[in-house]
Design a protein around this motif. Structure first.
Motif, PDB file in Angstrom:
ATOM      1  N   THR A 174       0.805  -1.228   0.000  1.00 41.35           N
ATOM      2  CA  THR A 174       0.000   0.000   0.000  1.00 41.35           C
ATOM      3  C   THR A 174       0.835   1.275   0.000  1.00 41.35           C
ATOM      4  OG1 THR A 174      -0.157  -0.090   2.428  1.00 41.35           O
ATOM      5  CG2 THR A 174      -1.933  -1.138   1.157  1.00 41.35           C
ATOM      6  N   GLU A 175       2.014   1.250   0.606  1.00 45.61           N
ATOM      7  CA  GLU A 175       2.829   2.459   0.721  1.00 45.61           C
ATOM      8  C   GLU A 175       4.025   2.471  -0.220  1.00 45.61           C
ATOM      9  OE1 GLU A 175       1.814   4.973   2.544  1.00 45.61           O
ATOM     10  OE2 GLU A 175       0.092   3.765   3.202  1.00 45.61           O
ATOM     11  N   CYS A 176       4.447   1.306  -0.692  1.00 46.61           N
ATOM     12  CA  CYS A 176       5.662   1.230  -1.516  1.00 46.61           C
ATOM     13  C   CYS A 176       5.419   0.631  -2.899  1.00 46.61           C
ATOM     14  CB  CYS A 176       6.732   0.390  -0.807  1.00 46.61           C
ATOM     15  SG  CYS A 176       7.154   0.927   0.861  1.00 46.61           S
ATOM     16  N   ASP A 177       4.228   0.126  -3.156  1.00 45.93           N
ATOM     17  CA  ASP A 177       3.936  -0.532  -4.427  1.00 45.93           C
ATOM     18  C   ASP A 177       4.915  -1.676  -4.697  1.00 45.93           C
ATOM     19  OD1 ASP A 177       1.731   1.055  -5.018  1.00 45.93           O
ATOM     20  OD2 ASP A 177       2.945   2.571  -6.040  1.00 45.93           O
ATOM     21  N   VAL A 178       5.203  -2.465  -3.656  1.00 48.31           N
ATOM     22  CA  VAL A 178       6.071  -3.627  -3.760  1.00 48.31           C
ATOM     23  C   VAL A 178       5.370  -4.798  -3.069  1.00 48.31           C
ATOM     24  CG1 VAL A 178       8.291  -4.665  -3.152  1.00 48.31           C
ATOM     25  CG2 VAL A 178       8.184  -2.256  -3.824  1.00 48.31           C
ATOM     26  N   ALA A 179       5.246  -5.921  -3.770  1.00 43.82           N
ATOM     27  CA  ALA A 179       4.623  -7.112  -3.195  1.00 43.82           C
ATOM     28  C   ALA A 179       5.694  -8.121  -2.807  1.00 43.82           C
ATOM     29  CB  ALA A 179       3.651  -7.740  -4.186  1.00 43.82           C
ATOM     30  N   VAL A 180       5.621  -8.624  -1.566  1.00 46.57           N
ATOM     31  CA  VAL A 180       6.516  -9.668  -1.067  1.00 46.57           C
ATOM     32  C   VAL A 180       5.657 -10.720  -0.364  1.00 46.57           C
ATOM     33  CG1 VAL A 180       8.453  -8.077  -0.773  1.00 46.57           C
ATOM     34  CG2 VAL A 180       6.900  -8.513   1.155  1.00 46.57           C
ATOM     35  N   SER A 181       6.264 -11.809   0.052  1.00 42.13           N
ATOM     36  CA  SER A 181       5.550 -12.846   0.790  1.00 42.13           C
ATOM     37  C   SER A 181       5.770 -12.671   2.286  1.00 42.13           C
ATOM     38  CB  SER A 181       6.040 -14.241   0.376  1.00 42.13           C
ATOM     39  OG  SER A 181       5.713 -14.516  -0.965  1.00 42.13           O
ATOM     40  N   PRO A 182       4.701 -12.647   3.091  1.00 46.00           N
ATOM     41  CA  PRO A 182       4.876 -12.560   4.547  1.00 46.00           C
ATOM     42  C   PRO A 182       5.484 -13.840   5.100  1.00 46.00           C
ATOM     43  CG  PRO A 182       2.559 -12.889   3.994  1.00 46.00           C
ATOM     44  CD  PRO A 182       3.289 -12.697   2.694  1.00 46.00           C
ATOM     45  N   GLY A 183       6.410 -13.698   6.027  1.00 41.65           N
ATOM     46  CA  GLY A 183       7.123 -14.856   6.543  1.00 41.65           C
ATOM     47  C   GLY A 183       6.242 -15.885   7.210  1.00 41.65           C
ATOM     48  N   VAL A 184       5.143 -15.454   7.846  1.00 36.53           N
ATOM     49  CA  VAL A 184       4.289 -16.402   8.559  1.00 36.53           C
ATOM     50  C   VAL A 184       3.622 -17.376   7.600  1.00 36.53           C
ATOM     51  CG1 VAL A 184       2.141 -15.036   8.507  1.00 36.53           C
ATOM     52  CG2 VAL A 184       2.632 -16.535  10.472  1.00 36.53           C
ATOM     53  N   VAL A 238      13.360  -0.940  -4.977  1.00 36.11           N
ATOM     54  CA  VAL A 238      14.184  -0.341  -3.918  1.00 36.11           C
ATOM     55  C   VAL A 238      13.878   1.137  -3.772  1.00 36.11           C
ATOM     56  CG1 VAL A 238      16.542   0.219  -3.241  1.00 36.11           C
ATOM     57  CG2 VAL A 238      16.022  -2.064  -4.118  1.00 36.11           C
ATOM     58  N   ARG A 239      13.732   1.850  -4.883  1.00 37.35           N
ATOM     59  CA  ARG A 239      13.382   3.283  -4.803  1.00 37.35           C
ATOM     60  C   ARG A 239      12.033   3.473  -4.126  1.00 37.35           C
ATOM     61  NH1 ARG A 239      15.559   3.100 -10.096  1.00 37.35           N
ATOM     62  NH2 ARG A 239      13.470   3.057 -11.022  1.00 37.35           N
ATOM     63  N   ASN A 240      11.076   2.607  -4.464  1.00 42.18           N
ATOM     64  CA  ASN A 240       9.756   2.695  -3.832  1.00 42.18           C
ATOM     65  C   ASN A 240       9.847   2.443  -2.330  1.00 42.18           C
ATOM     66  OD1 ASN A 240       8.848   3.035  -6.433  1.00 42.18           O
ATOM     67  ND2 ASN A 240       7.729   1.100  -6.545  1.00 42.18           N
ATOM     68  N   ILE A 241      10.662   1.473  -1.941  1.00 41.13           N
ATOM     69  CA  ILE A 241      10.833   1.164  -0.526  1.00 41.13           C
ATOM     70  C   ILE A 241      11.475   2.347   0.199  1.00 41.13           C
ATOM     71  CG2 ILE A 241      12.200  -0.272   1.063  1.00 41.13           C
ATOM     72  CD1 ILE A 241      11.644  -2.630  -0.890  1.00 41.13           C
ATOM     73  N   ARG A 242      12.455   2.961  -0.420  1.00 43.01           N
ATOM     74  CA  ARG A 242      13.095   4.127   0.204  1.00 43.01           C
ATOM     75  C   ARG A 242      12.078   5.246   0.416  1.00 43.01           C
ATOM     76  NH1 ARG A 242      19.005   6.600  -1.054  1.00 43.01           N
ATOM     77  NH2 ARG A 242      18.899   8.349   0.395  1.00 43.01           N
ATOM     78  N   LEU A 266      12.983   4.213   8.006  1.00 40.35           N
ATOM     79  CA  LEU A 266      14.312   3.622   7.832  1.00 40.35           C
ATOM     80  C   LEU A 266      15.382   4.694   7.953  1.00 40.35           C
ATOM     81  CD1 LEU A 266      14.176   1.052   4.878  1.00 40.35           C
ATOM     82  CD2 LEU A 266      14.713   0.616   7.252  1.00 40.35           C
ATOM     83  N   VAL A 267      16.508   4.317   8.568  1.00 44.43           N
ATOM     84  CA  VAL A 267      17.659   5.219   8.636  1.00 44.43           C
ATOM     85  C   VAL A 267      18.424   5.048   7.336  1.00 44.43           C
ATOM     86  CG1 VAL A 267      19.771   5.820   9.846  1.00 44.43           C
ATOM     87  CG2 VAL A 267      17.788   5.028  11.138  1.00 44.43           C
TER      88      VAL A 267
END
Length: 396
Positions: A348-358, A383-387, A393-394
């Protein structure tokens, strides 16, 4: 009506993120999908050509054999000899399966029943946990660590077996490991084989990522161990090594009595993979011998793009030595979220889909898994979207 075989199955959490991804795309957002481990690279051209040729021969439209055509089993034996220096008897030590997931599931049926137990990694590829459950057995989850501790997992497995009761009949291994990317060396597999030879236990090694390895490291086969064929079996798949996911071609090799038992079960369940696919797989194994290394090089470049990019934005993750994944602990500023919440946040905030670890069992909580199924440019975009979206993040 009661559906007892599937009672207790948790919701398939990956569908939550998939639904969010589809919703975002319908809204016109460009979501970089690094979730589902579905290879995006094409299958070898020779496989496609041979499939088309074989499919035009009407003799190949009839039932095949559930154990696999002889030439394909011979090609597997020859591949193991080239790749691992291992000699396999194609008649007694090789069986074709309709993908590794089918092979593993039905293997559990012949090895386990109600009251039995298997040791499986935690976290784990879901079928490794639920395969024993579908057979009516118990799956005892042993922590595999954070991706750097394959040898430690071997130690913990042996300890869990010694302390457990009833004694587990099966020990499930998978190196390089999905999702954690954990690896093991041949000497550690040999320790486990030596230990297992003194006990009534079957080792099952899912070598799905046999050829997806980086920086000169090569995954060992259980069959390379002295006595490996006496105590265990191994699954080898063309899904990742040859980017043939939808073809559903995999193999079980090793211990003869286990192979024979699964052949007997499968004779009641199926007639094998469509014969033109088996013919194409045979030619691919025999002639496209350089293809796995080419794919591995591509995935290594993608790994580097993700690893280096996340490091630059302040999210340090383990650098995988194998698989097509990266296993990432949720960064410290966001650890009040569980893995589903954090994966939802990435969509929703980064436009990146990953798999949740659970989604890989309780042992995966606190992590997410990236799949390297986009090219370097798209990974850099992620990566740019995540930033931009992980504002806590620091960054350097």
């Amino acid at each position: 009506m009661d559906f007892r075989r599937i009672e207790g199955l948790p919701p398939y959490v990956f569908t939550i993120i998939d639904s969010l991804k589809l919703e975002a795309r319908r809204a016109g957002r460009d979501v970089v999908d690094l979730g589902f481990g579905n290879p995006d690279l094409p299958s070898p051209e020779i496989a496609v050509e041979k499939l088309a040729e074989a499919a035009r021969n009407t003799r190949n439209h009839r039932y095949s054999s559930s154990r696999g055509i002889p030439n394909l089993r011979l090609a597997v034996a020859n591949h193991y000899n080239r790749r691992f220096g291992v000699t396999l008897d194609p008649e007694r030590e090789v069986l074709t399966t309709i993908g590794a997931k089918e092979g593993f599931s039905h293997l559990m049926w012949v090895l386990l029943q109600a009251g039995d137990a298997a040791i499986v990694p935690a976290p784990s590829y879901p079928i490794h946990i639920w395969g024993p459950y579908f057979a009516g057995a118990d799956a005892r989850q042993v922590p595999i660590g954070d991706g750097t501790d394959g040898a430690g997992y071997i130690d913990r497995v042996m300890e869990a077996w010694e302390l457990g009761w009833p004694k587990p009949r099966v020990i499930v291994l998978s190196f390089p490991h999905n999702p954690t990317t954990s690896t093991v060396e041949l000497e550690d597999l040999q320790r486990l084989v030596d230990w297992a030879r003194e006990r009534d236990v079957v080792l099952v090694h899912d070598l799905a990522y046999a050829d997806m390895c980086f920086d000169g490291w090569e995954p060992p086969s259980l069959m390379q161990c002295e006595g490996g064929k006496e105590v265990g079996v191994e699954l080898y798949s063309m899904t990742k090594s040859y980017s043939m996911a939808g073809w559903r071609v995999a193999f079980l090799v090793g211990r003869q009595d286990v192979i024979k038992a699964l052949i007997q079960l499968k004779s009641y369940l199926d007639y094998g993979t469509f014969q033109p696919i088996q013919i194409a797989a045979t030619v691919t194994l025999n002639e496209a011998t350089e293809y796995p290394a080419e794919l591995s090089g591509i995935y290594q470049s993608r790994r580097d793009a993700l690893y280096d990019g996340l490091h630059r934005v302040g999210w340090d993750i383990l650098k995988p030595k194998g698989t097509m994944f990266a296993w990432a602990r949720i960064p410290e500023p966001y650890r009040e979220m569980d893995s589903i919440e954090f994966a939802r946040h990435l969509v929703t905030e980064c436009d990146v889909a990953v798999s949740p670890g659970v989604g890989f069992g309780p042992g995966g909580e606190g992590y997410v898994r990236f799949a390297l199924i986009e090219n370097e440019q798209r990974i850099s975009q992620a990566v740019r979207n995540i930033r931009r979206g992980l504002t806590r993040l620091v960054t350097g």
